[in-house]
Design an enzyme around this catalytic site. Structure first.
Site, PDB file in Angstrom:
ATOM      1  N   GLY A  14       0.787  -1.237   0.000  1.00 24.06           N
ATOM      2  CA  GLY A  14       0.000   0.000   0.000  1.00 24.06           C
ATOM      3  C   GLY A  14       0.813   1.279   0.000  1.00 24.06           C
ATOM      4  N   ASN A  16       1.598   3.048  -2.604  1.00 23.77           N
ATOM      5  CA  ASN A  16       0.915   3.990  -3.504  1.00 23.77           C
ATOM      6  C   ASN A  16      -0.326   4.577  -2.840  1.00 23.77           C
ATOM      7  OD1 ASN A  16       2.166   4.301  -6.278  1.00 23.77           O
ATOM      8  ND2 ASN A  16       2.279   2.077  -6.009  1.00 23.77           N
ATOM      9  N   ARG A  67     -14.921 -15.982 -10.391  1.00 25.89           N
ATOM     10  CA  ARG A  67     -14.511 -14.586 -10.565  1.00 25.89           C
ATOM     11  C   ARG A  67     -15.739 -13.672 -10.546  1.00 25.89           C
ATOM     12  NH1 ARG A  67      -9.983 -12.899 -12.750  1.00 25.89           N
ATOM     13  NH2 ARG A  67      -9.702 -14.601 -14.220  1.00 25.89           N
ATOM     14  N   ARG A  93      -5.607  -8.567  -8.618  1.00 34.64           N
ATOM     15  CA  ARG A  93      -6.594  -9.500  -9.182  1.00 34.64           C
ATOM     16  C   ARG A  93      -7.040  -9.001 -10.544  1.00 34.64           C
ATOM     17  NH1 ARG A  93      -6.256 -14.141  -7.081  1.00 34.64           N
ATOM     18  NH2 ARG A  93      -8.276 -14.686  -7.979  1.00 34.64           N
ATOM     19  N   ILE A  94      -7.240  -9.925 -11.437  1.00 34.20           N
ATOM     20  CA  ILE A  94      -7.811  -9.566 -12.742  1.00 34.20           C
ATOM     21  C   ILE A  94      -9.317  -9.457 -12.578  1.00 34.20           C
ATOM     22  CG2 ILE A  94      -8.235 -10.419 -15.076  1.00 34.20           C
ATOM     23  CD1 ILE A  94      -5.371 -11.500 -15.038  1.00 34.20           C
ATOM     24  N   LEU A  95      -9.878  -8.387 -13.118  1.00 36.66           N
ATOM     25  CA  LEU A  95     -11.315  -8.125 -12.971  1.00 36.66           C
ATOM     26  C   LEU A  95     -12.029  -8.447 -14.276  1.00 36.66           C
ATOM     27  CD1 LEU A  95     -10.711  -4.761 -11.136  1.00 36.66           C
ATOM     28  CD2 LEU A  95     -11.683  -6.818 -10.089  1.00 36.66           C
ATOM     29  N   HIS A 111       0.598   0.785 -13.218  1.00 41.76           N
ATOM     30  CA  HIS A 111       1.294  -0.443 -13.616  1.00 41.76           C
ATOM     31  C   HIS A 111       2.795  -0.152 -13.660  1.00 41.76           C
ATOM     32  CE1 HIS A 111       1.864  -4.331 -15.481  1.00 41.76           C
ATOM     33  NE2 HIS A 111       2.727  -3.748 -16.293  1.00 41.76           N
ATOM     34  N   THR A 143      -9.673  -0.892 -18.748  1.00 43.34           N
ATOM     35  CA  THR A 143     -10.635  -1.462 -19.696  1.00 43.34           C
ATOM     36  C   THR A 143     -10.529  -2.979 -19.565  1.00 43.34           C
ATOM     37  OG1 THR A 143      -9.058  -1.611 -21.512  1.00 43.34           O
ATOM     38  CG2 THR A 143     -10.275   0.471 -21.303  1.00 43.34           C
ATOM     39  N   GLU A 176       6.402   6.153  -9.196  1.00 43.72           N
ATOM     40  CA  GLU A 176       4.980   5.799  -9.041  1.00 43.72           C
ATOM     41  C   GLU A 176       4.332   6.718  -8.012  1.00 43.72           C
ATOM     42  OE1 GLU A 176       3.789   1.660  -8.554  1.00 43.72           O
ATOM     43  OE2 GLU A 176       5.712   0.986  -9.315  1.00 43.72           O
TER      44      GLU A 176
END
Ligand code: GRF
Length: 210
Positions: A14, A16, A67, A93-95, A111, A143, A176
């Site tokens: 955490g 960032n 998912r 996690r990929i959403l 990223h 996206t 970042e």
């Protein structure tokens, strides 16, 4: 105008998130971090929320069979806070596409690479293996195309001859921590928007560009 309400999603340390909290506390962002959500109960970043009196909750992906079920629970948690902006800050996690589409134009990700180079994981190791001379980070709209959404801004650093993945990651992390609050500040000030699948920058001041 009321301050923009910002939800930050994390999975770990955490740092960032901490940079965003510091920027908001310093008045550098026309927004307030009103909610932190972690998919991991042991995320160190939850302590930043607690120290700053920010509401936090855990939506543990391991508690869901699919998912879609995880995404639905995450959306419920997010919507309870009625955010104007959702920031993925080290959220691992990929959403799914329906989730991402629901928040189109108001979800950002940071990223740790100069996209489109090195989407996915182990970006620093891959940059070193390629003998890249520059590396860095990217903030983009999210996206359904993982790490492929329209790029808002990037910050780059040199790759040094004696770097290993840890030293390179640390150098990237420093930028970042500057780039993410900068772009969140632009978003909250209405200076950046997703429009027709691209990024519209309104009144972009060159002094703010890295
Ligand atoms: C950052 O490098 C971020 O770009 C990447 O994971 C790291 C998270 O760091 N996705 P932190 O949790 O913000 O300290």
């Amino acid at each position: 105008m009321a301050l923009a309400r910002i939800t930050v999603l994390i999975s770990g340390r955490g740092s960032n998130l901490a940079a965003l909290i510091d920027a908001a506390n310093a008045g550098a962002i026309d927004g307030a971090i009103t909610q932190v959500i972690s998919n991991r109960p042991d995320a160190g970043g939850l302590a930043h929320a607690e120290r700053n009196g920010i509401a936090s909750c855990i939506v543990d992906h391991r508690a869901f069979a699919t998912r879609d079920a995880f995404d639905a629970a995450l959306a419920d948690a997010i919507d309870a806070s009625e955010p104007d902006l959702i920031v993925l800050a080290g959220f691992m996690r990929i959403l799914g596409a329906p989730f991402v589409t629901r928040y189109a134009g108001r979800m950002l990700n940071i990223h740790p690479s100069l996209l489109p180079a090195y989407p996915g994981t182990d970006t620093h190791g891959r940059a070193l293996a390629d003998r890249a001379t520059r590396h860095g980070c990217t903030v983009h709209f999210v996206t359904p195309d993982v790490d492929g959404g329209p790029i808002i801004a990037q910050a780059d650093v040199p790759v040094l001859a004696d770097d290993d993945a840890a030293t390179l990651a640390a150098r990237v992390l420093e930028v970042e921590h500057r780039l993410l609050p900068q772009v969140v500040g632009w978003f909250c000030a209405g200076r950046v928007a997703l429009e027709n699948g691209g990024v519209r920058i309104v009144d972009s001041p060159s002094a703010l560009v890295f």
